[in-house]
Scaffold this motif. Structure first.
Motif, PDB file in Angstrom:
ATOM      1  N   THR A  45       0.818  -1.219   0.000  1.00 51.85           N
ATOM      2  CA  THR A  45       0.000   0.000   0.000  1.00 51.85           C
ATOM      3  C   THR A  45       0.850   1.267   0.000  1.00 51.85           C
ATOM      4  O   THR A  45       0.311   2.366   0.092  1.00 51.85           O
ATOM      5  CB  THR A  45      -0.934   0.046   1.231  1.00 51.85           C
ATOM      6  OG1 THR A  45      -0.131   0.009   2.417  1.00 51.85           O
ATOM      7  CG2 THR A  45      -1.914  -1.114   1.229  1.00 51.85           C
TER       8      THR A  45
ATOM      9  N   ASN B 173       2.443   2.986  -2.207  1.00 51.72           N
ATOM     10  CA  ASN B 173       2.278   4.010  -3.241  1.00 51.72           C
ATOM     11  C   ASN B 173       0.844   4.062  -3.772  1.00 51.72           C
ATOM     12  O   ASN B 173       0.608   4.233  -4.957  1.00 51.72           O
ATOM     13  CB  ASN B 173       3.277   3.790  -4.387  1.00 51.72           C
ATOM     14  CG  ASN B 173       3.217   2.364  -4.902  1.00 51.72           C
ATOM     15  OD1 ASN B 173       2.537   1.524  -4.320  1.00 51.72           O
ATOM     16  ND2 ASN B 173       3.892   2.105  -5.986  1.00 51.72           N
ATOM     17  N   VAL B 174      -0.094   3.878  -2.861  1.00 50.95           N
ATOM     18  CA  VAL B 174      -1.501   3.967  -3.242  1.00 50.95           C
ATOM     19  C   VAL B 174      -1.865   5.431  -3.474  1.00 50.95           C
ATOM     20  O   VAL B 174      -1.555   6.299  -2.661  1.00 50.95           O
ATOM     21  CB  VAL B 174      -2.402   3.340  -2.147  1.00 50.95           C
ATOM     22  CG1 VAL B 174      -3.847   3.794  -2.286  1.00 50.95           C
ATOM     23  CG2 VAL B 174      -2.307   1.817  -2.206  1.00 50.95           C
ATOM     24  N   ILE B 175      -2.501   5.678  -4.605  1.00 53.45           N
ATOM     25  CA  ILE B 175      -2.841   7.051  -5.000  1.00 53.45           C
ATOM     26  C   ILE B 175      -4.353   7.242  -4.867  1.00 53.45           C
ATOM     27  O   ILE B 175      -5.122   6.314  -5.119  1.00 53.45           O
ATOM     28  CB  ILE B 175      -2.411   7.300  -6.460  1.00 53.45           C
ATOM     29  CG1 ILE B 175      -0.883   7.180  -6.587  1.00 53.45           C
ATOM     30  CG2 ILE B 175      -2.873   8.678  -6.954  1.00 53.45           C
ATOM     31  CD1 ILE B 175      -0.411   7.003  -8.012  1.00 53.45           C
ATOM     32  N   SER B 176      -4.777   8.433  -4.481  1.00 50.55           N
ATOM     33  CA  SER B 176      -6.212   8.723  -4.401  1.00 50.55           C
ATOM     34  C   SER B 176      -6.656   9.531  -5.623  1.00 50.55           C
ATOM     35  O   SER B 176      -6.036  10.532  -5.970  1.00 50.55           O
ATOM     36  CB  SER B 176      -6.514   9.497  -3.113  1.00 50.55           C
ATOM     37  OG  SER B 176      -7.902   9.739  -3.027  1.00 50.55           O
ATOM     38  N   TYR B 177      -7.710   9.035  -6.280  1.00 51.35           N
ATOM     39  CA  TYR B 177      -8.246   9.705  -7.473  1.00 51.35           C
ATOM     40  C   TYR B 177      -9.591  10.354  -7.201  1.00 51.35           C
ATOM     41  O   TYR B 177     -10.091  11.126  -7.987  1.00 51.35           O
ATOM     42  CB  TYR B 177      -8.399   8.694  -8.623  1.00 51.35           C
ATOM     43  CG  TYR B 177      -7.150   7.878  -8.876  1.00 51.35           C
ATOM     44  CD1 TYR B 177      -6.114   8.395  -9.649  1.00 51.35           C
ATOM     45  CD2 TYR B 177      -7.001   6.619  -8.323  1.00 51.35           C
ATOM     46  CE1 TYR B 177      -4.957   7.659  -9.866  1.00 51.35           C
ATOM     47  CE2 TYR B 177      -5.840   5.873  -8.531  1.00 51.35           C
ATOM     48  CZ  TYR B 177      -4.829   6.392  -9.305  1.00 51.35           C
ATOM     49  OH  TYR B 177      -3.690   5.678  -9.507  1.00 51.35           O
ATOM     50  N   GLN B 178     -10.212   9.968  -6.079  1.00 49.98           N
ATOM     51  CA  GLN B 178     -11.586  10.382  -5.797  1.00 49.98           C
ATOM     52  C   GLN B 178     -11.604  11.356  -4.630  1.00 49.98           C
ATOM     53  O   GLN B 178     -11.112  11.029  -3.551  1.00 49.98           O
ATOM     54  CB  GLN B 178     -12.444   9.146  -5.454  1.00 49.98           C
ATOM     55  CG  GLN B 178     -12.530   8.103  -6.558  1.00 49.98           C
ATOM     56  CD  GLN B 178     -13.492   8.507  -7.674  1.00 49.98           C
ATOM     57  OE1 GLN B 178     -14.319   9.401  -7.507  1.00 49.98           O
ATOM     58  NE2 GLN B 178     -13.361   7.855  -8.829  1.00 49.98           N
TER      59      GLN B 178
ATOM     60  N   THR C 125     -14.034  11.994  -2.887  1.00 50.21           N
ATOM     61  CA  THR C 125     -14.928  11.477  -1.843  1.00 50.21           C
ATOM     62  C   THR C 125     -14.196  10.625  -0.801  1.00 50.21           C
ATOM     63  O   THR C 125     -14.742  10.355   0.260  1.00 50.21           O
ATOM     64  CB  THR C 125     -16.055  10.633  -2.467  1.00 50.21           C
ATOM     65  OG1 THR C 125     -15.474   9.653  -3.340  1.00 50.21           O
ATOM     66  CG2 THR C 125     -17.021  11.492  -3.257  1.00 50.21           C
ATOM     67  N   THR C 126     -12.958  10.208  -1.104  1.00 48.07           N
ATOM     68  CA  THR C 126     -12.213   9.388  -0.142  1.00 48.07           C
ATOM     69  C   THR C 126     -11.614  10.281   0.941  1.00 48.07           C
ATOM     70  O   THR C 126     -10.747  11.100   0.661  1.00 48.07           O
ATOM     71  CB  THR C 126     -11.085   8.610  -0.845  1.00 48.07           C
ATOM     72  OG1 THR C 126     -11.652   7.819  -1.890  1.00 48.07           O
ATOM     73  CG2 THR C 126     -10.359   7.701   0.134  1.00 48.07           C
TER      74      THR C 126
ATOM     75  N   GLY D 250      -8.180   6.463   3.758  1.00 40.62           N
ATOM     76  CA  GLY D 250      -7.965   5.202   3.050  1.00 40.62           C
ATOM     77  C   GLY D 250      -7.436   4.109   3.965  1.00 40.62           C
ATOM     78  O   GLY D 250      -7.878   3.972   5.109  1.00 40.62           O
ATOM     79  N   VAL D 251      -6.460   3.364   3.469  1.00 41.46           N
ATOM     80  CA  VAL D 251      -5.874   2.243   4.200  1.00 41.46           C
ATOM     81  C   VAL D 251      -5.266   2.708   5.526  1.00 41.46           C
ATOM     82  O   VAL D 251      -4.706   3.793   5.595  1.00 41.46           O
ATOM     83  CB  VAL D 251      -4.769   1.615   3.324  1.00 41.46           C
ATOM     84  CG1 VAL D 251      -4.029   0.532   4.074  1.00 41.46           C
ATOM     85  CG2 VAL D 251      -5.371   1.065   2.034  1.00 41.46           C
TER      86      VAL D 251
ATOM     87  N   VAL E  51     -15.578   7.328   3.485  1.00 40.20           N
ATOM     88  CA  VAL E  51     -15.958   7.865   2.183  1.00 40.20           C
ATOM     89  C   VAL E  51     -17.071   8.878   2.421  1.00 40.20           C
ATOM     90  O   VAL E  51     -17.972   8.634   3.214  1.00 40.20           O
ATOM     91  CB  VAL E  51     -16.446   6.723   1.267  1.00 40.20           C
ATOM     92  CG1 VAL E  51     -16.999   7.270  -0.030  1.00 40.20           C
ATOM     93  CG2 VAL E  51     -15.312   5.740   0.993  1.00 40.20           C
TER      94      VAL E  51
END
Lengths: 346, 346
Positions: A22, A24-29, A31-32, A35-36, A43
């Protein structure tokens, strides 16, 4: 499969693995909101409405043993462990999906029994079963539950919000689920040697129920809301008190002082620990599966709950120590070298 | 396990099993707008905002074979099949959680490769990876993905909304994923016999990609929105066209007439079907895994899309027939006795 892939997962452990996958998990939304890294993700689909999402997977042979787990209990527990994750955010569950990988040895009637337990848990916690997936497998039974939840109107509690001098609280009592498991494993061995011996388990009713049919502390979430107590941080006790305290300490970036004689145990737990010659403290710190809540509150909020016996203050947040430090009744530091439960055994 | 539980699941099949385990599901939450029975559930946490929830579980040996599935592709596909379920509601994905049960033979590096694929799919479809669970297993690899989604502003499309005389549309082309699987299985057998033979797969690039790295039709959802086309019903083609047509027919309580010569195939699919002596129609109707969309539109909406080659009209909804009826180009009724793919083999 390529041969140059060699690091066994047991070598780095579950938390290090999660960090790697996790990192390099990227957020695109937009509404988030979270995250992790906590008991549930947050959300936000509308202005004043936060939705919680969490998931837990139970695997036969790792999380449960069908030789002594009634299937209805198994279904029940698979929902409860997820409800507990939502409670740990200071929120209530709303909807769930259940996916199940079914080995050949399971009949239609056995699967129905698992779902009877799932539906009973849904009823008891007001959760709507809204979907899922069913598939065959050549391996063990796998139950994967995904759960949604929402705040009851109170503030959500993350692992990261603990403040210096906050009181550390544990609900109910600890260690029972671990001792229940030891009794079940003992009876399994006896049964293997001589199938005629019928186990007499009536003395262990409480601890067995804590292992086989745990409950999530939605009652606590409702009670805290009524008392207007807002936990500054919160987590559920699934892997063991030690692991959970470390999560709060790391996420909140503060130390924690715990007084071991304050850790609550039921009298049935004490009795069985003595009988089995198991250290009570080990059962609480490293046993796991108690599904109690661990949280921190301000001194002002502590005043509102200190007379209720379901809340046990076991220590406080302290910037004067690094990580989690344990002390005995004389104030002497206690060192315990053991690890919490992990699915990835060496 | 009790001995009097005896009905094998393969005897009743997956859909009958699902009916049994969900037949008395009760709703406790007023936010649940649609539960079990469509590609995704609908949850409404605020007035004008519907949230979609869906889940799919992939099991090694049932849904994929690690001897010929690149791990990154596997991770990618595990997200895509879920994205496809959200698209099938005429909506777009937003967040996902991934739970994974990992056998001992998988190293840290291999799991990272799976997650590289998961994260690439998340990037391509703008999905936030917000949580999950990792566990060990003594059995096959299991990946369970749960996905959330929301409408792009258009109306959601259920399986149940088809109207008499609506045109039945299929996107893209069908059958390729099934033929890709046949090629992979053939090469696996050849490799077993003689490991020195290097397979020459360049002629099969298209159909192999359709099997190993499918894409979900979010482009179609966006295009329909731009054209203001509102599908009256919709489903994604995961189990095979036959199964999906039956779902729409049953849910909408109307018959469907399909003209088999209108079913779209890519030229690579036609060529491989001929080479392998496989009936093209069988690959489309029962092969599955194409992840195209099947939907119905009014005649007025059909006018807006009829010149775009990605949309193939293959028939229409008709109250004059029971269930799904197939016709050849001369108008003669065609009978095909075969079943769609199922995880529960007899």
């Amino acid at each position: 499969m390529k041969k140059n892939y060699f690091t066994p997962i047991s070598q780095i452990g579950e938390f290090e693995l999660i960090k790697k996958i996790t990192n390099n998990v990227i957020s695109y939304q937009k509404t988030t909101k979270l995250g992790v890294g906590d008991d549930a993700a947050i959300v936000s689909f509308s202005k004043n409405k936060n939705l919680l999402v969490s998931t837990d997977m139970l695997v036969e042979g790792i999380h449960f043993d069908c030789t002594y787990t009634p299937l209805k209990h198994l279904g029940y527990k698979s929902v409860v462990v997820n409800v507990s994750d939502i409670c740990a955010m200071n929120a209530a569950p709303t909807q769930a999906t259940v996916s199940i990988a079914i080995p050949n040895k399971f009949s239609v009637e056995m699967i129905q029994e698992i779902y009877d337990g799932i539906k009973l848990a849904c009823k008891n916690y007001s959760v709507d079963l809204v979907g899922g997936d069913t598939t065959a497998t050549a391996g063990p039974l796998v139950i994967s539950v995904n759960i949604l939840g929402e705040s009851l109107g109170s503030k959500l509690s993350l692992r990261s919000g603990a403040q210096n001098n906050d009181i550390v609280i544990v609900t109910g009592s600890l260690g029972a689920a671990y001792l229940g498991l030891q009794i079940l494993e003992r009876e399994k061995l006896i049964f293997k040697d001589s199938a005629e011996v019928q186990p007499d388990l009536k003395n262990y009713k409480y601890i067995l129920e804590r292992q086989l049919k745990p409950e999530a502390r939605i009652d606590v979430i409702k009670n805290l809301k009524n008392l207007k107590v807002i936990p500054t941080s919160m987590i559920d006790i699934s892997d063991g008190l030690s692991s959970e305290l470390n999560h709060i300490s790391k996420s909140s970036n503060l130390g924690i002082k715990i007084f071991i004689d304050k850790i609550p145990f039921a009298k049935e737990t004490r009795k069985t620990a003595e009988e089995l010659n198991i250290d009570l403290l080990v059962s609480a710190l490293f046993g796991g599966e108690d599904y109690e809540l661990l949280f921190t509150v301000s001194l002002a909020d502590f005043e509102k709950i200190k007379n209720n016996p379901i809340y046990s203050p076991i220590g406080h947040i302290s910037k004067d120590v690094n990580g989690v430090k344990l002390y005995d009744s004389s104030g002497k530091s206690v060192e315990i070298n053991q690890n919490s439960w992990t699915a990835f055994q060496k």
